[in-house]
Design an enzyme around this catalytic site. Structure first.
Site, PDB file in Angstrom:
ATOM      1  N   GLU A 273       0.840  -1.210   0.000  1.00  9.72           N
ATOM      2  CA  GLU A 273       0.000   0.000   0.000  1.00  9.72           C
ATOM      3  C   GLU A 273       0.872   1.255   0.000  1.00  9.72           C
ATOM      4  OE1 GLU A 273      -2.141  -0.453   3.663  1.00  9.72           O
ATOM      5  OE2 GLU A 273      -3.246  -2.222   2.987  1.00  9.72           O
ATOM      6  N   PRO A 274       1.758   1.413  -0.957  1.00 13.12           N
ATOM      7  CA  PRO A 274       2.620   2.596  -0.927  1.00 13.12           C
ATOM      8  C   PRO A 274       1.861   3.852  -1.349  1.00 13.12           C
ATOM      9  CG  PRO A 274       3.034   1.358  -2.938  1.00 13.12           C
ATOM     10  CD  PRO A 274       2.016   0.575  -2.145  1.00 13.12           C
ATOM     11  N   ARG A 312       2.551  20.021   6.106  1.00 12.04           N
ATOM     12  CA  ARG A 312       3.552  19.139   6.714  1.00 12.04           C
ATOM     13  C   ARG A 312       4.548  19.878   7.617  1.00 12.04           C
ATOM     14  NH1 ARG A 312       6.770  16.052   4.700  1.00 12.04           N
ATOM     15  NH2 ARG A 312       6.248  14.208   5.914  1.00 12.04           N
ATOM     16  N   TYR A 316       4.238  18.490  11.379  1.00 17.15           N
ATOM     17  CA  TYR A 316       5.283  17.540  11.814  1.00 17.15           C
ATOM     18  C   TYR A 316       6.658  18.194  11.906  1.00 17.15           C
ATOM     19  CZ  TYR A 316       1.799  14.661   9.338  1.00 17.15           C
ATOM     20  OH  TYR A 316       0.654  14.112   8.855  1.00 17.15           O
ATOM     21  N   CYS A 342      -2.234  33.762   9.837  1.00 17.73           N
ATOM     22  CA  CYS A 342      -1.966  34.378  11.139  1.00 17.73           C
ATOM     23  C   CYS A 342      -1.611  33.338  12.192  1.00 17.73           C
ATOM     24  CB  CYS A 342      -3.195  35.160  11.584  1.00 17.73           C
ATOM     25  SG  CYS A 342      -3.836  36.143  10.250  1.00 17.73           S
ATOM     26  N   TYR A 370       0.918  13.941   0.437  1.00 22.82           N
ATOM     27  CA  TYR A 370       0.383  14.588   1.639  1.00 22.82           C
ATOM     28  C   TYR A 370       0.540  16.108   1.570  1.00 22.82           C
ATOM     29  CZ  TYR A 370       0.697   9.699   3.038  1.00 22.82           C
ATOM     30  OH  TYR A 370       0.582   8.334   3.067  1.00 22.82           O
TER      31      TYR A 370
HETATM   32  N1  LLP Z   1      -1.627   2.043   4.369  1.00 25.56           N
HETATM   33  C1  LLP Z   1      -2.183   2.562   5.473  1.00 25.56           C
HETATM   34  C2  LLP Z   1      -3.138   1.760   6.237  1.00 25.56           C
HETATM   35  C3  LLP Z   1      -1.826   3.856   5.881  1.00 25.56           C
HETATM   36  O1  LLP Z   1      -2.380   4.361   6.982  1.00 25.56           O
HETATM   37  C4  LLP Z   1      -0.914   4.621   5.130  1.00 25.56           C
HETATM   38  C5  LLP Z   1      -0.529   5.972   5.527  1.00 25.56           C
HETATM   39  C6  LLP Z   1      -0.377   4.042   3.960  1.00 25.56           C
HETATM   40  C7  LLP Z   1      -0.751   2.751   3.622  1.00 25.56           C
HETATM   41  C8  LLP Z   1       0.587   4.769   3.072  1.00 25.56           C
HETATM   42  O2  LLP Z   1       1.788   4.999   3.699  1.00 25.56           O
HETATM   43  P1  LLP Z   1       3.033   5.585   2.871  1.00 25.56           P
HETATM   44  O3  LLP Z   1       3.413   4.572   1.821  1.00 25.56           O
HETATM   45  O4  LLP Z   1       2.590   6.843   2.244  1.00 25.56           O
HETATM   46  O5  LLP Z   1       4.079   5.775   3.884  1.00 25.56           O
HETATM   47  N2  LLP Z   1       0.409  12.828   6.534  1.00 25.56           N
HETATM   48  C9  LLP Z   1       1.643  12.154   6.891  1.00 25.56           C
HETATM   49  C10 LLP Z   1       1.633  10.713   6.505  1.00 25.56           C
HETATM   50  C11 LLP Z   1       0.451   9.939   7.067  1.00 25.56           C
HETATM   51  C12 LLP Z   1       0.429   8.510   6.659  1.00 25.56           C
HETATM   52  C13 LLP Z   1      -0.863   7.892   7.011  1.00 25.56           C
HETATM   53  N3  LLP Z   1      -1.009   6.534   6.573  1.00 25.56           N
HETATM   54  C14 LLP Z   1       2.824  12.913   6.279  1.00 25.56           C
HETATM   55  O6  LLP Z   1       2.603  13.933   5.619  1.00 25.56           O
HETATM   56  O7  LLP Z   1       3.972  12.531   6.482  1.00 25.56           O
END
Ligand code: LLP
Length: 417
Positions: A273-274, A312, A316, A342, A370
């Site tokens: 799930e990338p 972001r 974070y 603001c 994101y």
């Molecule tokens: N699968 C599930 C169940 C997830 O919750 C997520 C991300 C992914 C896959 C995808 O993960 P990735 O491959 O993108 O690492 N807003 C944050 C990141 C939140 C991720 C939430 N879940 C940021 O801007 O860093």
């Protein structure tokens, strides 16, 4: 690949200069490279070509339907977390039988819509959700395919807000409950057990936590199968992290090799799930400097995008590289790069060197994931437009929002003070 390069001193997206994009479509503006999206998807998929696998792009990273459509055309599946994301995927031509549905809070209407659409699998995250899904499937005369998202209690060593695989997190079912819940689910009439799932966090830049989680999942797979329950797939959750600045994430081929070794001799289909890996470095946020302000202690470059466009840094304290669109030979000064909102948290970057003047364009890199998907209308700021560059062509894939659109759902009920 790096789709954003300087040509004749001006930053380009593929063949198109960012100056011409700003001129034509205005700023702030998200710019994506088609070639980079395609290349990231192929890199992921090719790394696992020796096995039956499915890449399910995590829609939350960037949910523009043009991007979903591009991935769908390459055979991608999708990881969704809401009815909205389901509808986007269907609108974009995604194949419902390649959708996995994650999330701790699936509502009844969301479950019904996903069952009607015929999705591949629900990633169930609690016993209560299991019961609800069984009841809904029963009321519809359906069988829901499920996997449990198991929390392996592994430290992903990433930012605490995006770390999800520890015992104290709200995600998944506890590892020690998994066997009991699989046995229970197996006896439920309107469910069909399809696989097992885990996701320990995002922006992982080491292979080790992925491998540690997989090892724990494989122990469970053996226990579950010993009970006579057949699992047809293993979903290893989100993808690799990316390089924002100093990080050194592993090559996808090394990541693949480490996982494939552990999986040798096992027949299961693999699901990934990338999100970030596929879109993060394929996009940037183009913005213009409105003012340079020389404060008592610090210099500020005030730009025309803000925390509502790219959240972001505020959320974070995330680092994004910021570059000037036109290269200049003169020495710069140190600036806080900030937006018009603001709040002191409204910044793109701290202490960055700029040799810029008012009206100059700057680009915030690695903003494809994101970025737009987490944007908001705070301070009544219409959201940016999005442009997809393909060679020398620029396609508008989302028009800039208007303030009229911002107020379109609001009503004046005529109440008097
Ligand atoms: N699968 C599930 C169940 C997830 O919750 C997520 C991300 C992914 C896959 C995808 O993960 P990735 O491959 O993108 O690492 N807003 C944050 C990141 C939140 C991720 C939430 N879940 C940021 O801007 O860093």
């Amino acid at each position: 690949m790096n789709p954003f390069r300087y040509k004749n001193g001006v930053l380009h997206a593929e063949e198109v200069s960012l100056e011409s994009i700003a001129e034509e479509f205005g700023t702030p503006c998200y710019v994506y490279s088609k070639a980079a999206l395609v290349s990231a998807f192929r890199a992921y998929s090719n790394a696992f070509s020796s096995r039956d696998h499915l890449v399910c792009y995590a829609v939350k990273a960037n949910s523009n339907i043009a991007i979903l459509n591009l991935f769908a055309k390459m055979g991608s599946g999708f990881d969704i977390v809401s009815l909205g994301e389901l509808e986007r995927v269907l609108m974009a031509g995604g194949n419902p039988s390649k959708i996995v549905f994650s999330g701790v809070g699936k509502r009844e209407d969301e479950m019904k819509a996903a069952l009607l659409a015929g999705i591949f699998c629900f990633n169930v995250e609690s016993e209560a959700e299991l019961e609800r899904l069984n009841n809904i499937a029963k009321s519809m005369g359906e069988k829901a395919r499920i996997s449990f998202r198991v929390n392996p209690n592994v430290d992903a060593k990433t930012h605490p807000y995006i770390s999800t695989g520890l015992r104290q997190n709200k995600f998944g079912i506890p590892y020690d409950d998994a066997l009991r819940l699989y046995v229970r689910a197996n006896a439920m009439e309107n469910l069909k057990i399809a696989g097992i799932d885990c996701h320990i966090g995002s922006q992982l830049t080491e292979i080790l936590p992925f491998v540690a989680a997989l090892e724990k999942i494989l122990l469970l797979v053996d226990e579950i199968e010993r009970e006579g329950i057949r699992l047809s797939h293993i979903d290893v959750g989100g993808g690799l992290g990316i390089r924002y600045s100093e990080e050194n994430p592993p090559e996808v081929s090394d990541y693949a090799q480490a996982l494939l070794e552990k999986l040798e001799g096992r027949p299961h289909k693999l699901i990934f799930e990338p999100g970030r890996f596929l879109v993060g470095n394929a996009g940037l946020l183009l913005t213009r400097i409105e003012y340079l302000k020389h404060g008592e202690e610090k210099n500020f470059a005030i730009v025309d995008c803000a925390m509502n466009d790219l959240m972001r840094p505020a959320l974070y304290d995330a680092y994004h590289e910021i570059v000037q669109v036109r290269q200049v030979a003169i020495e710069g000064e140190t600036y806080e790069i900030v937006g018009p909102v603001c709040e002191t948290g409204d910044f793109l970057g701290h202490g960055r060197n700029l040799a810029a003047k008012e009206g100059d364009l700057i680009a915030t890199r690695s903003a494809g994931a994101y970025g737009m998907s987490m944007s908001s209308n705070y301070n009544s700021r219409p959201r940016a437009c999005e442009i997809l560059v393909d060679g020398s062509l620029s396609h508008v894939i989302r028009e800039r929002e208007t303030t009229g659109q911002l107020m379109a759902q609001e009503k004046l009920p005529g109440v008097e003070p």
